[in-house]
Design a protein around this motif. Structure first.
Motif, PDB file in Angstrom:
ATOM      1  N   ARG A   1       4.001   1.527  -0.986  1.00 19.02           N
ATOM      2  CA  ARG A   1       4.671   1.603  -2.276  1.00 19.02           C
ATOM      3  C   ARG A   1       3.778   2.315  -3.295  1.00 19.02           C
ATOM      4  NH1 ARG A   1       8.730  -2.251  -3.206  1.00 19.02           N
ATOM      5  NH2 ARG A   1       9.854  -1.670  -1.357  1.00 19.02           N
ATOM      6  N   HIS A   2       2.516   1.893  -3.311  1.00 18.49           N
ATOM      7  CA  HIS A   2       1.593   2.453  -4.299  1.00 18.49           C
ATOM      8  C   HIS A   2       1.324   3.924  -4.021  1.00 18.49           C
ATOM      9  CE1 HIS A   2      -0.069  -1.812  -5.313  1.00 18.49           C
ATOM     10  NE2 HIS A   2       1.223  -1.678  -5.508  1.00 18.49           N
TER      11      HIS A   2
ATOM     12  N   GLU B   1      11.740   8.297  -8.157  1.00 21.03           N
ATOM     13  CA  GLU B   1      12.314   8.152  -6.816  1.00 21.03           C
ATOM     14  C   GLU B   1      12.498   6.690  -6.420  1.00 21.03           C
ATOM     15  OE1 GLU B   1       9.673  10.027  -7.414  1.00 21.03           O
ATOM     16  OE2 GLU B   1      10.128  12.082  -6.780  1.00 21.03           O
TER      17      GLU B   1
ATOM     18  N   GLY C   1       4.836  10.032  -6.872  1.00 20.36           N
ATOM     19  CA  GLY C   1       6.059  10.203  -7.659  1.00 20.36           C
ATOM     20  C   GLY C   1       5.786  10.420  -9.131  1.00 20.36           C
ATOM     21  N   ASN C   2       4.889   9.630  -9.690  1.00 17.64           N
ATOM     22  CA  ASN C   2       4.559   9.761 -11.107  1.00 17.64           C
ATOM     23  C   ASN C   2       3.191   9.129 -11.349  1.00 17.64           C
ATOM     24  OD1 ASN C   2       4.350   9.757 -13.857  1.00 17.64           O
ATOM     25  ND2 ASN C   2       6.346   8.825 -14.251  1.00 17.64           N
TER      26      ASN C   2
ATOM     27  N   LEU D   1       3.367   6.083  -2.672  1.00 21.30           N
ATOM     28  CA  LEU D   1       4.506   6.874  -3.124  1.00 21.30           C
ATOM     29  C   LEU D   1       4.599   6.879  -4.645  1.00 21.30           C
ATOM     30  CD1 LEU D   1       7.058   5.780  -0.427  1.00 21.30           C
ATOM     31  CD2 LEU D   1       6.084   8.048  -0.727  1.00 21.30           C
ATOM     32  N   ALA D   2       4.196   5.767  -5.271  1.00 21.10           N
ATOM     33  CA  ALA D   2       4.221   5.711  -6.730  1.00 21.10           C
ATOM     34  C   ALA D   2       3.256   6.743  -7.293  1.00 21.10           C
ATOM     35  CB  ALA D   2       3.856   4.310  -7.209  1.00 21.10           C
TER      36      ALA D   2
ATOM     37  N   GLY E   1       4.846  15.456  -3.238  1.00 18.33           N
ATOM     38  CA  GLY E   1       4.539  14.060  -3.491  1.00 18.33           C
ATOM     39  C   GLY E   1       5.748  13.203  -3.797  1.00 18.33           C
ATOM     40  N   GLY E   2       5.608  11.890  -3.556  1.00 19.51           N
ATOM     41  CA  GLY E   2       6.619  10.938  -3.965  1.00 19.51           C
ATOM     42  C   GLY E   2       7.689  10.640  -2.940  1.00 19.51           C
TER      43      GLY E   2
ATOM     44  N   ALA F   1       0.827  -1.210   0.000  1.00 16.86           N
ATOM     45  CA  ALA F   1       0.000   0.000   0.000  1.00 16.86           C
ATOM     46  C   ALA F   1       0.863   1.262   0.000  1.00 16.86           C
ATOM     47  CB  ALA F   1      -0.913  -0.010   1.221  1.00 16.86           C
TER      48      ALA F   1
ATOM     49  N   ILE G   1       8.765   5.304 -11.792  1.00 16.89           N
ATOM     50  CA  ILE G   1       8.707   6.269 -10.694  1.00 16.89           C
ATOM     51  C   ILE G   1      10.148   6.713 -10.418  1.00 16.89           C
ATOM     52  CG2 ILE G   1       7.897   6.678  -8.332  1.00 16.89           C
ATOM     53  CD1 ILE G   1       5.692   5.661 -10.228  1.00 16.89           C
TER      54      ILE G   1
END
Lengths: 365, 322, 258
Positions: free
Chosen positions: B195-196, C99, B202-203, B198-199, B268-269, B193, C97
Motif C-alpha cells: 500500500r505504502h 489511484e 501515486g502521490n 503504491l502511495a 508510478g502508482g 508495505a 492518492i
C-alpha cells in the motif's frame, strides 16, 4: 575456439565489432578447455567436402522419408546467410524441409532457448554452431534425445562423442588458408622483398592458426624479409598501426593482415599516406576491399572460404547420417585464392550469388 | 433493479480496468499461434514448460522492476546486475558451498539497489540517469571481474536448484516464478508495505504528509528490483551451467515492455504483478511461436513487431468497447 | 455560539517565530483555540498563514515559541509528532492518492492489520475491518458516498473534502487544521463542507480554518485571528465585528489590540 565465422562476414561493421568482442571471450574458453579445439592433426587427417556425395538411390530414399531439419546458428551475417542458403538448397534437393532457423545473437542463454524451442518440432537433422560449449551442452543433449542427427560447424561440444552424439564437424581449412596467404604474398613480392605483418593479438583459434600457418609457409621464401610485426586487438586499431609501421619503415613492400575488415584500416592508412605501391594480403571477402582490389589499389589478394559449400556439406552429412552413413570426425571445405582476375568467380564460389553491382562496375572500368 | 445496474456497472469497471488489457493481448496471441501452428507441437504441455523455463529469469526481473516502477522509479541497471550476480555466484561456488555463493550473489543485488537508491535520493536526480550510470559501472565491473572469461559451474546441486531441477514433476524454474510472483503479489495487494509503495508512487507529497517514510520506501523498492535481478542472474547461471558477462544484456527492453504491457504504469502508482508475469510469458510465446513457424531471423523480428502492435491495438479496442 | 465547551483550551500558541534566511515569515504569533471552537485564520497573501500551518502540522519546526496542546507543551518536529499530539491537518491538496479508493485513503499509513499475530507482523491488511470503520466514520459526518471501492479521482471535490475531514477526525484528533477547504468548491459543496465543520466542532474538536472567503469565515467561525506581516494582530469574536472590519484588519488599515 569458435566463431571466426563472423570474422568472415562481409561488410557489416556492427556485426564484426560484436564478433571481435566475442572473440576475446573465446580466449578464455580455449584456456579452460584446450582439448575442445579442432586441432592440426584432425584437420590434416580430415575428410574433404568434395568426397561427400549421395547416390540417386540414397536421395530417393531420403525423399520418401519426409524429413525435417533445423538450423541453429550463433549469429547472423552475410556469411551465415550463405551457409543457411547452402544448407537449405541442399536439403530441398533431398526433400528435407527446414522447419526452423534461429540466431542466438552470440548469447548462450538465447541459444539454449532456441534449442528448447526447436526441440518440440522434433527435427530429424540439426545443423548448428555452438556459442558456448559448456552452457549449451545440456540443451544439445536434450535436442538430440529423440534421435536427431547433429552436424556441427567449427566448434566441438565438450564431452560429446563422435557418431554417438554428433555426426561430425565441418570447418574450413585454416592451415591451408594461412599457407595460401603466404603463397599470395610470394606472388605479390615476386619471391623477394620486405614484409610487415599485422596479426591478431588475442587467443583466438582460427585467426591464430591462420597467422601461424602463414608464418610457417613463408619460411620457404628466404628472400622475403619480415621487417616488422605488430599485433592488434581491435579492428579499429589497424589503421594507426599500419600508418606507424609505414612511417617507420618506408621501404616496406607488402603487409599481411589477419582478416578483411581489419585490412580496411590498413588500406585506409596506406591511402592517406599515398602509398599505392604497398601490397596488402589478407583473408575473407569484403565488398570495400574487393573494390580496392578491382581498381588496382593496395589489396593484392585474399583467401576466401566457401560458406555456401560449408552449409551444403553439413546438410549432406546430416542426410547421409540418417541413412546410416558414418562421417569423418572433421570434414574440411576448400578455399579460394582471390586476386583481381578471379573476383567474380570466387565470389560466386563462396556465396553462390552474383557479384554486387558496384563490384561488377568497378571491374569493367 | 438498482442492484443489477450496479453489478453491471462493476463489470464494466473491471473490463475497463487497465490491468485487464494484458489478458486480452495474452489470449489473442495464444489463440493466434494455436491456429497458425496447429500442426506443430506449439500447443503441447512440454512446449509451454519450455517457454516458462526460458522466461523464468525475465519474469523474476519483471517482478522486481514492478516494485521500482510502483514508486515511480525506473531501474535500468537490472540487466547488468544479472551478469554480475551470476558471475559472483559462479566464482564463489568454486570456493564455497551453495549458501554462501547464493548469499554473495544476492548481496550484489542488495548493494546495487542501495547505491542506486541513495544516489537518487541524495542527489535528487532522476532514477533514469542514475541507473543508466550504475548500469555502465556494473557492466564494466562484470567484464573486468573475469576478464571476459565465462565461469563454468559444475556444482550439480546448484544447477538443480536454480536450473534443471524438478519438484513433484514441476520444473523448478516454474516454482521460482510462482513463489517470487506469489510473494510479490501478496506484498503489493495484501500487505501495508505494498500500500505504502503504491502511495509513494501515486502521490509522494500526500504520502509524506500522511507520515509515510517516502525516501525509505523508495530505497526498499530499488533494493527489491536489483535483488530480484540478482536472483534472475542465479537462475541464468543454473540454467546455463555457468556465468558470462553478457547475461541479461539483451533483457532490459524486453522486461520493460513486458511490465508495461502487463498494466504497470511507467510513472508510478499502479502496479500489476500478474500482468508482469503474463507479459513476459507473452514475449516468450511470441518468440517460441515465431521460431516454430519457420521464419528466418529477419522475418521473425518483423513479425514480432507486427504481432505486438496488433495485439496492443486489439487490446485497446476491446477495452474501449468493454 | 458554541462557546460552551467551558473554555477549555485545546491549542495554545505563544510567540511563535520562524524565519527563512533573512525573511521573517513569522515574527510573533500568539493565540488560543478552545475545544469545540472554530477559529478562522485570516491574512493577506504572505502574511504567514501557510508557514504557521506548517509549523503546527510539523512540516517546519518553529525557531522559537511554545505550542501547548490541552495545556501541555509539545515539541513538534515532524508530521508524526503533530499527529501524536492530536493535531490533524486537512491539506489544501487533501493529501490523497488518486489511484486509491476511499478506504485505502482513509487508512493510509494507519492500516488496520490482521488479527492473526503472524499475519499482523507481516503487515497483512484487514480490509473488512477497515471498510467497516470507514463506513462508521463517514456516517458520523452524515456523508453519503456512492461506493467505498470508488477511486478518489472519480469523486467530486466536496466528497474528497469530506473524506479528508473524516480521515482527520477518524484518528481522534483534538485539533483539526483546514487549509482553504472550500477554495475549489461550488456553492452547494461549500455549504456541505460548512456543515461538516459544524458537525465535528459540535463533537468537541477544535478547528483552525484558513480561508480567503470572508463569507465562509463569518458563517462557520466563532472567532477570527488575523495575521499581518507575520504577527497576530487581532483576535476577535466573529459575531462582534463586520466583514468590513475584518478586511480592514487583514489589509492593515485597521488595528485592534490583540
Amino acid at each position: 575456439m569458435t566463431l571466426s565465422r563472423n570474422l568472415q562476414s562481409c561488410n557489416n561493421y556492427n556485426f564484426i565489432s560484436k564478433s571481435i568482442t566475442f572473440a576475446f571471450t573465446l580466449l578464455v574458453t580455449s584456456f579452460a578447455a584446450p582439448l575442445l579445439a579442432v586441432d592440426f592433426n584432425s584437420i590434416t587427417n580430415a575428410d574433404k567436402s568434395e568426397n561427400i556425395k549421395l547416390s540417386q538411390q540414397q536421395v530417393d530414399s531420403l525423399k520418401s522419408k519426409k524429413l525435417t531439419a533445423a538450423l541453429v546458428w550463433h549469429g547472423s551475417s552475410a556469411w551465415v546467410n550463405a551457409v543457411s542458403q547452402g544448407a537449405k538448397e541442399t536439403f530441398s534437393r533431398f526433400g528435407i524441409k527446414v522447419v526452423a532457423v534461429t540466431d542466438a545473437q552470440f548469447d548462450p542463454a538465447k541459444q539454449v532457448a532456441d534449442l528448447e524451442n526447436i526441440s518440440v518440432l522434433n527435427p530429424d537433422i540439426i545443423l548448428s554452431l555452438s556459442v558456448d560449449s559448456t552452457s549449451t551442452k545440456n540443451s544439445y543433449r536434450n535436442a538430440i534425445s529423440n534421435g536427431a542427427k547433429l552436424v556441427l560447424l567449427s566448434n566441438p561440444i565438450e564431452g560429446f562423442i563422435h557418431h554417438q552424439d554428433y555426426v561430425g564437424i565441418v570447418t574450413d581449412d585454416m592451415f591451408g588458408m594461412g599457407k595460401a596467404a603466404a603463397q599470395l604474398t610470394m606472388e605479390a613480392l615476386k619471391q623477394s622483398g620486405k614484409l610487415g605483418i599485422i596479426y591478431h593479438d588475442a587467443k583466438y583459434f582460427i585467426t591464430n592458426n591462420r597467422d601461424h600457418a602463414f608464418r610457417q609457409a613463408l619460411k620457404s621464401a628466404p628472400n622475403i624479409e619480415i621487417i616488422i610485426e605488430k599485433g592488434f586487438v581491435k579492428e579499429s586499431e589497424t589503421s594507426n598501426i599500419a600508418a606507424a609501421m609505414v612511417l617507420q619503415n618506408p621501404e616496406i613492400e607488402a603487409i599481411y593482415v589477419s582478416w578483411d575488415s581489419a585490412a580496411e584500416g590498413v588500406i585506409e592508412a596506406l591511402r592517406s599516406l599515398d602509398r599505392p605501391d604497398i601490397k596488402v594480403i589478407t583473408h575473407d571477402l569484403g565488398v570495400n576491399n574487393l573494390l580496392d582490389m578491382a581498381t588496382n589499389r593496395n589489396l593484392y589478394g585474399t583467401i576466401a572460404d566457401r560458406p555456401y559449400d560449408i552449409g551444403a556439406t553439413m546438410a549432406k552429412l546430416g542426410a547421409a547420417a540418417i541413412l546410416g552413413q558414418r562421417a569423418a570426425p572433421v570434414t574440411i571445405v576448400p578455399f579460394d585464392k582471390v586476386t583481381k582476375t578471379n573476383i567474380t568467380s570466387a565470389w560466386q564460389q563462396a556465396f553462390k550469388k552474383p557479384l554486387p553491382k558496384l563490384l561488377t562496375q568497378a571491374l569493367q572500368q | 433493479m438498482n442492484a443489477q445496474m450496479l453489478s453491471l456497472n462493476q463489470l464494466k469497471q473491471i473490463a475497463l480496468h487497465r490491468e485487464a488489457f494484458i489478458y486480452y493481448i495474452f489470449f489473442f496471441v495464444l489463440f493466434f499461434f494455436a491456429i497458425v501452428l496447429h500442426d506443430t507441437a506449439f500447443l503441447t504441455f512440454s512446449n509451454f514448460m519450455n517457454i516458462v523455463k526460458q522466461t523464468a529469469p525475465l519474469t523474476i526481473m519483471a517482478v522486481g522492476l514492478t516494485f521500482a516502477l510502483a514508486v515511480g522509479h525506473i531501474d535500468l541497471s537490472i540487466g547488468s546486475v544479472v551478469a554480475l550476480s551470476a558471475l559472483v555466484g559462479a566464482l564463489l561456488l568454486q570456493h564455497t558451498g551453495i549458501p554462501l555463493a547464493v548469499l554473495g550473489a544476492l548481496l550484489v543485488g542488495v548493494t546495487v539497489g542501495l547505491i542506486n537508491g541513495l544516489l537518487i535520493e541524495r542527489l535528487q536526480v532522476s532514477s533514469l540517469l542514475i541507473t543508466l550510470g550504475t548500469m555502465g559501472i556494473i557492466t564494466g565491473i562484470a567484464r573486468q571481474l573475469t576478464n571476459l572469461e565465462s565461469v563454468p559451474i559444475i556444482n550439480q546441486d546448484f544447477t538443480f536448484l536454480f536450473g534443471s531441477g524438478k519438484v513433484l514433476g514441476m520444473p523448478i524454474l516454474l516454482l521460482w516464478t510462482l513463489v517470487i510472483g506469489g510473494c510479490a503479489y501478496i506484498i503489493l495487494k495484501k500487505l501495508a508495505a505494498g500500500r505504502h509503495l503504491l502511495a509513494v508512487g501515486g502521490n509522494p507529497v500526500a504520502a509524506r504528509a500522511m507520515g509515510i517514510k517516502v525516501t525509505r520506501i523508495r530505497l526498499y523498492a530499488l533494493i527489491a528490483s536489483s535483488t530480484a535481478a540478482a536472483l534472475a542472474g542465479l537462475l541464468y547461471a543454473g540454467r546455463l551451467h555457468g556465468a558470462r558477462y553478457t547475461l541479461g544484456e539483451a533483457d532490459l527492453l524486453t522486461v520493460i515492455a513486458a511490465v508495461a504491457i502487463g498494466g504497470t504504469s511507467l510513472f508510478g502508482g499502479r502496479a500489476c504483478i500478474v500482468g508482469a508475469i503474463l507479459g513476459t510469458w507473452l514475449m516468450g510465446i511470441i518468440n517460441n511461436g515465431l521460431i516454430l513457424s519457420g521464419f528466418s531471423t529477419n522475418e521473425q523480428m518483423i513479425a514480432r513487431g507486427v504481432i505486438l502492435v496488433i495485439a496492443v491495438a486489439i487490446g485497446v479496442k476491446e477495452i474501449r468497447n468493454g | 455560539m458554541v462557546r460552551s465547551s467551558l473554555d477549555q483550551v485545546a491549542l495554545e500558541l505563544s510567540s511563535i517565530k520562524k524565519s527563512f534566511g533573512g525573511v521573517h515569515a513569522l515574527q510573533d504569533v500568539t493565540f488560543t483555540i478552545n475545544k469545540g471552537e472554530v477559529v478562522g485564520l485570516l491574512g493577506d497573501n504572505g502574511a504567514g498563514k501557510s508557514t504557521l500551518v506548517k509549523c503546527i502540522s510539523g512540516v517546519y519546526a518553529p525557531d522559537s515559541g511554545e505550542i501547548k496542546v490541552n495545556g501541555k507543551a509539545v515539541v513538534i518536529r515532524s508530521p508524526e509528532d503533530a499527529r501524536a499530539a492530536g493535531i490533524e491537518t486537512v491539506f489544501q491538496d487533501l493529501a490523497m492518492i488518486p489511484e486509491f479508493n476511499i478506504v485505502q485513503n482513509l487508512f493510509l499509513n494507519r492500516e488496520i492489520k490482521h488479527k492473526n499475530p503472524i499475519l499482523r507482523w507481516l503487515g497483512w491488511l484487514d480490509t473488512k475491518a477497515m471498510t467497516k470503520r470507514a463506513r462508521k466514520a463517514l456516517n458520523r459526518l452524515n456523508t453519503r458516498i456512492p461506493s467505498y471501492n470508488e477511486q478518489i479521482h472519480n469523486l467530486s471535490g466536496g466528497q474528497r473534502q469530506a473524506i479528508a475531514i473524516a480521515r482527520a477526525v477518524n484518528w481522534g484528533a483534538d485539533i483539526v487544521i483546514m487549509d482553504e477547504p472550500t477554495a475549489a468548491l461550488g456553492v452547494e459543496q461549500s455549504a456541505q463542507v460548512n456543515d461538516l465543520i459544524k458537525v465535528i466542532s459540535s463533537q468537541g474538536v477544535a478547528v483552525l480554518l484558513i480561508s480567503h472567503n470572508m463569507q465562509h469565515v463569518v458563517e462557520t467561525c466563532d472567532r477570527a485571528v488575523v495575521l499581518y506581516q507575520g504577527s497576530s494582530v487581532a483576535d476577535v469574536a466573529v459575531a462582534e465585528v463586520t466583514k468590513e472590519d475584518l478586511v480592514g484588519l487583514i489589509t492593515g488599515a485597521k488595528k485592534i489590540a490583540a
